[in-house]
Scaffold this motif. Structure first.
Motif, short mmCIF file in Angstrom:
data_model
loop_
_atom_site.label_atom_id
_atom_site.label_comp_id
_atom_site.label_asym_id
_atom_site.label_seq_id
_atom_site.Cartn_x
_atom_site.Cartn_y
_atom_site.Cartn_z
N PHE A 1 43.09 24.34 45.93
CA PHE A 1 41.73 24.68 45.54
C PHE A 1 41.77 25.91 44.64
O PHE A 1 42.37 26.92 44.99
N LYS A 2 41.13 25.82 43.47
CA LYS A 2 41.05 26.94 42.53
C LYS A 2 39.70 27.61 42.75
O LYS A 2 38.66 27.02 42.45
N LEU A 3 39.73 28.81 43.29
CA LEU A 3 38.52 29.54 43.66
C LEU A 3 38.31 30.69 42.67
O LEU A 3 39.27 31.31 42.21
N GLU A 4 37.05 30.98 42.39
CA GLU A 4 36.71 32.08 41.49
C GLU A 4 35.62 32.93 42.11
O GLU A 4 34.64 32.40 42.64
N ILE A 5 35.78 34.25 42.05
CA ILE A 5 34.76 35.15 42.57
C ILE A 5 33.53 35.11 41.66
O ILE A 5 33.65 35.22 40.44
N VAL A 6 32.36 34.93 42.28
CA VAL A 6 31.09 34.93 41.55
C VAL A 6 30.10 35.82 42.31
O VAL A 6 30.26 36.08 43.49
N ASN A 7 29.10 36.28 41.62
CA ASN A 7 27.99 37.04 42.21
C ASN A 7 28.42 38.30 42.96
O ASN A 7 27.74 38.72 43.89
#
Length: 126
Positions: free
Chosen positions: A48-54
């Motif tokens: 899973f490729k996760l990206e920090i948002v908000n």
């Protein structure tokens, strides 16, 4: 030859920001379709490729974390639960899982000992 780039001041600031370790609770969005793969032992897993948002601290927005989960492990159950994926019986359709969680966001506790270390998802919040 000339090529486009960020201005030098912005590039240096981005370099300095990247040296701040990620520690805390973040919103993590699955920004690419999860990949099916195998462990070295040949067991099925998903990446899973996760990206920090908000993030309340904008220097963390856009930072990426790869989360590997063997299908029959607690790590897969945790990420599936956090992103709202469930399955029936004792088999997981990885294509179905990938399509259902893509672009979803979940909260997770992330730790990173130093900027040279990979960040770790310590736990998901559900």
């Amino acid at each position: 030859m000339k090529a486009s780039a960020k201005n030098y001041t912005e590039a240096c600031q981005e370099d300095e920001d990247s040296k701040i370790p990620m520690n805390g609770q973040f919103d993590l969005q699955i920004t690419e379709l999860p990949e099916s793969a195998e462990t070295q032992a040949g067991d099925p897993k998903m990446i899973f490729k996760l990206e920090i948002v908000n993030s309340s601290n904008p220097i963390f927005n856009g930072r990426k974390i790869n989360y590997h989960a063997k299908i029959d492990s607690i790590f897969f159950t945790r990420i599936a639960r956090a992103y709202g994926y469930s399955w029936e019986g004792s088999e997981v359709d990885t294509d179905d899982c990938a399509s259902q969680v893509f672009n979803k966001t979940a909260k997770a506790n992330v730790t990173q000992k130093s900027p040279e270390d990979f960040p770790n998802v310590r736990s998901f919040v559900y």
